[in-house]
Design a protein around this motif. Structure first.
Motif, mmCIF file in Angstrom:
data_model
loop_
_atom_site.group_PDB
_atom_site.id
_atom_site.type_symbol
_atom_site.label_atom_id
_atom_site.label_comp_id
_atom_site.label_asym_id
_atom_site.label_seq_id
_atom_site.Cartn_x
_atom_site.Cartn_y
_atom_site.Cartn_z
ATOM 1 N N SER A 27 -7.282 -2.822 -12.434
ATOM 2 C CA SER A 27 -8.164 -2.622 -11.287
ATOM 3 C C SER A 27 -9.324 -3.608 -11.380
ATOM 4 O O SER A 27 -10.057 -3.631 -12.374
ATOM 5 C CB SER A 27 -8.692 -1.182 -11.268
ATOM 6 N N TYR B 295 0.802 -1.229 0.000
ATOM 7 C CA TYR B 295 0.000 0.000 0.000
ATOM 8 C C TYR B 295 0.836 1.282 0.000
ATOM 9 O O TYR B 295 0.293 2.384 -0.118
ATOM 10 C CB TYR B 295 -0.940 0.009 1.214
ATOM 11 N N ALA C 180 -3.239 4.626 -2.937
ATOM 12 C CA ALA C 180 -3.757 3.895 -4.091
ATOM 13 C C ALA C 180 -2.832 4.020 -5.283
ATOM 14 O O ALA C 180 -2.237 5.080 -5.510
ATOM 15 C CB ALA C 180 -5.155 4.406 -4.452
ATOM 16 N N LEU D 94 -9.903 -3.663 -6.058
ATOM 17 C CA LEU D 94 -10.559 -2.403 -5.707
ATOM 18 C C LEU D 94 -11.884 -2.673 -4.991
ATOM 19 O O LEU D 94 -12.846 -3.164 -5.576
ATOM 20 C CB LEU D 94 -10.794 -1.588 -6.973
ATOM 21 N N TYR E 159 -4.853 -4.556 -8.832
ATOM 22 C CA TYR E 159 -5.426 -3.757 -7.739
ATOM 23 C C TYR E 159 -6.826 -4.272 -7.434
ATOM 24 O O TYR E 159 -7.746 -4.124 -8.245
ATOM 25 C CB TYR E 159 -5.458 -2.295 -8.174
ATOM 26 N N TYR F 228 -3.452 4.023 3.272
ATOM 27 C CA TYR F 228 -3.346 3.404 1.943
ATOM 28 C C TYR F 228 -3.087 4.434 0.845
ATOM 29 O O TYR F 228 -3.791 5.441 0.746
ATOM 30 C CB TYR F 228 -4.626 2.626 1.624
#
Length: 275
Positions: free
Chosen positions: A154, A83, A141, A108, A106, A139
């Motif tokens: 993602s 992260y 992103a 999500l 990722y 975190y």
């Protein structure tokens, strides 16, 4: 072979997706697939993520294991939170040095969804709510505009993994070009190793002696360096020698043409390792 970096909130489905990728690659290619993750280290995640030093040590162990397993034949999947933007950049530098492609997957999810999945786990596998909330707050992103976060896939909780697109990113894309900081170079000076040993030893002695009259927070000058050591705590000779060995091992494969830079390089390495 390529590196797949999983990332996402705690309990966002990273391990499930990593296993799906492992099965796919094993069925579609002859390559071995290694999953490197927190679980293999046998650590108490609540204890680790409550202590910044323990967390730093775990990240270092994971990175070292990835570095050991990345080779010309196998696929490595790093199944962890990943992260921190700076840590993902370090992984990018690692794959540049290994000259192999990578990608990010990722997972999500919303923090509410991940929290719900966390609550549904067995008690021993759960993050405490305080730790979970702190990790979500910290975190960073991934952003596909950053070269270390690209290519980025993602994945929402109900999505099917885009296996073909991920495979193309890993196998049909050139590895990032190495640069001066990541490319190994042959030793060009016959006395390089002698200078490396001599200069780093002088720096250690200077640091050790300076601690007798300094306090944490002082800047310590060392021979041959324009930069100074920033010590936030006392450090004994055993720890200094360990860091010196690590620096020498790395520098042997990344020598500088100018031995006059060794002192500053070592100071930078120590400041990064100690703070």
């Amino acid at each position: 072979m390529p590196l797949v970096v999983m990332c996402g909130f705690p309990c966002s489905g990273k391990t499930r997706r990593a296993e799906e990728l492992k099965v796919h690659f094993e069925q579609s290619s002859k390559a071995k697939v290694h999953i490197v993750g927190d679980g293999a280290l046998g650590v108490d995640k609540n204890s680790v993520y409550a202590d910044s030093q323990k967390e730093k040590n775990v990240r270092g162990s994971l990175k070292a294991e990835v570095e050991r397993k990345v080779n010309k034949d196998d696929i490595v999947i790093l199944d962890s939170l990943n992260y921190i933007k700076g840590y993902r950049y370090e992984l990018f530098c690692l794959i540049k040095h290994a000259q192999t492609p990578h990608c990010l997957v990722y997972c999500l999810t919303s923090d509410e969804q991940s929290s719900s999945w966390n609550s549904g786990r067995e008690a021993a596998e759960q993050y405490t709510q305080d730790i979970f909330d702190a990790l979500v707050l910290r975190y960073e992103a991934p952003d596909s505009r950053n070269r270390w976060d690209s290519p980025l896939f993602s994945i929402l909780k109900d999505d099917t993994l885009p296996f073909e697109a991920i495979s193309d990113a890993l196998f049909k894309r050139k590895a990032p070009a190495p640069n001066q900081s990541t490319q190994s170079q042959p030793l060009s000076s016959s006395n390089f190793l002698y200078e490396l040993d001599k200069i780093t030893q002088e720096v250690l002695v200077a640091i050790f002696n300076s601690q007798k009259t300094s306090v944490p927070g002082d800047l310590i000058s060392v021979p041959g360096a324009t930069e100074k050591i920033e010590l936030t705590r006392g450090i004994n000779m055993a720890e200094l020698r360990k860091l010196r060995r690590q620096f020498i091992s790395y520098t042997k494969t990344h020598p500088t043409e100018n031995t006059g830079k060794i002192s500053n390089m070592f100071v930078q390495y120590l400041n990064k390792s100690l703070n």
